[in-house]
Design an enzyme around this catalytic site. Sequence first.
Site, PDB file in Angstrom:
ATOM      1  N   CYS A  84     -55.989  27.682 -61.559  1.00 14.67           N
ATOM      2  CA  CYS A  84     -55.873  29.139 -61.737  1.00 14.67           C
ATOM      3  C   CYS A  84     -55.214  29.783 -60.504  1.00 14.67           C
ATOM      4  O   CYS A  84     -54.053  29.507 -60.216  1.00 14.67           O
ATOM      5  CB  CYS A  84     -57.239  29.739 -62.050  1.00 14.67           C
ATOM      6  SG  CYS A  84     -57.150  31.403 -62.718  1.00 14.67           S
ATOM      7  N   HIS A 199     -58.599  26.652 -66.910  1.00 14.88           N
ATOM      8  CA  HIS A 199     -59.786  26.187 -66.209  1.00 14.88           C
ATOM      9  C   HIS A 199     -60.294  24.897 -66.850  1.00 14.88           C
ATOM     10  O   HIS A 199     -61.012  24.966 -67.850  1.00 14.88           O
ATOM     11  CB  HIS A 199     -60.886  27.256 -66.265  1.00 14.88           C
ATOM     12  CG  HIS A 199     -60.573  28.443 -65.429  1.00 14.88           C
ATOM     13  ND1 HIS A 199     -60.952  28.528 -64.110  1.00 14.88           N
ATOM     14  CD2 HIS A 199     -59.885  29.574 -65.702  1.00 14.88           C
ATOM     15  CE1 HIS A 199     -60.521  29.680 -63.614  1.00 14.88           C
ATOM     16  NE2 HIS A 199     -59.867  30.329 -64.550  1.00 14.88           N
ATOM     17  N   GLU A 201     -62.609  23.075 -65.867  1.00 12.67           N
ATOM     18  CA  GLU A 201     -64.085  23.042 -65.767  1.00 12.67           C
ATOM     19  C   GLU A 201     -64.760  23.873 -66.844  1.00 12.67           C
ATOM     20  O   GLU A 201     -65.979  23.830 -66.989  1.00 12.67           O
ATOM     21  CB  GLU A 201     -64.515  23.501 -64.365  1.00 12.67           C
ATOM     22  CG  GLU A 201     -64.472  25.003 -64.105  1.00 12.67           C
ATOM     23  CD  GLU A 201     -63.078  25.563 -63.783  1.00 12.67           C
ATOM     24  OE1 GLU A 201     -62.077  24.844 -63.975  1.00 12.67           O
ATOM     25  OE2 GLU A 201     -62.996  26.732 -63.364  1.00 12.67           O
TER      26      GLU A 201
END
Lengths: 221, 257
Positions: A84, A199, A201
């Site tokens: 990001c 993202h 994650e």
Amino acid sequence: MSSVIAVVDYGMGNLRSVSKALEHVTAENQRVVITSDAREIENAERVVFPGQGAVRGCMQHLQDIQLEAVVMKAAHEKPFLGICMGMQVLMSRSEENQGVDCMGLYAGVVRAFANDKSADEKLKSQMQDLKIPHMGWNKVSQKRSHPLWQDIKDDSRFYFVHSYYVDPEDEGLVAGTTEYGIDFVSVIARDNVFAAQFHPEKSAHDGLQLLKNFCRWNGQT
Amino acid sequence: MALAKRIIPCLDVDNGRVVKGVQFVDIRDAGDPVEVARRYDEEGADEITFLDITASSDDRETIVNVVENVANEVFIPLTVGGGIRTVDDVRRMLNAGADKVAINTAAVFNPEFVREASDKVGSQCIVVAIDAKKVSAEGEPLRWEIFTHGGRKPTGLDAIEWAVKMVDYGAGEILLTSMDRDGTKIGFDLPLTRAISDAVSVPVIASGGVGTLDHLADGVIEGHADAVLAASIFHFAEYTIHEAKQHMADRGIEMRL
């Protein structure tokens, strides 16, 4: 002796998710450390460079705690994953916050979705109807093969939340693109660096797979 | 458009347990938050929202623990709302593993709080939750007003003007609940959803009233919502998230399947 995956902490956003997701996929001998310690980052086997928020604050924090050079060095030396804002600040400059100079690892500008200067009138009107931030699950078209794409299907969806995107000068950097009104560069990769606008994650199975691939990547392409 | 519309199951959490009230009464127990969240993730939920409905503010630790436990195991975006009043509250939730916080009543009483919070943590983390109720009489032009205290207290604020103002103050997303429809299972208030969604530049999550899978699809197609939120139809296993997404895809909506 375990090998360390350093998640760079420069005060920009919550790193817990990144480290928890990494811990979920690390190999036996690997350890995830959230750190702002220059020596720890230098000694790490691999580096994850996240970030969220606005670019001016990001660059400011990075410089305040004197980590810019350390992060730059890591980006030249070892497996390096930008996420990001951690991807955006690798470019030369961002249009956000009335224009901010960034780290300049790669030549190129970070642009806003809404006021893309290269856009023609038709495109501008298309973009007008788009919600900003670009938030949610979008497809990433893999532009070339890469070890981090292993076991991830082309056009898989990842979770995005951002209002700016990178526009690198060298097309050779592009490893993935995504369509949101325009086709924008959602992944760049060169040598030991891989950086994504989305993202991993927060991207469920495919995101974890990408992190797993990173944990096992030797930094070669 | 390649960006998928989202389905967001909502977990009302009371003292660490998932519950769902029908129009804020008759609360039924629906399980352990981590188990429920994990199941939703496996079924393909695009995000998960927790609303802390614990009445006493002295039990804030409980929701922080819930968020931590879920965030350790479930790797999709998490939103937390309920009782968020200060920037410290916002930070605690984000540090616990939430990606976004939903601010509701505190925004009504102190709009500057939204500006302050979004300045500190970024608009992408700030969802403003709007509880709206239709106040126009039959035959009058449609008008909705903001209500607080679970739909009991009118504020005099026009819902559309309020949504626009909150985006101006830094809201990155609007969670719109129709208080007329919440818990009724007769579908979203589509004119309300559409009016707000068309008026703001940020994504809008429609909430309140989902009883069938067509209601979810209608929220996107007719209500122009970017995401749809529902609770009870998923908790009591009337439908799986996957069935809901498949149904929406069958109606021509871009979904992550």
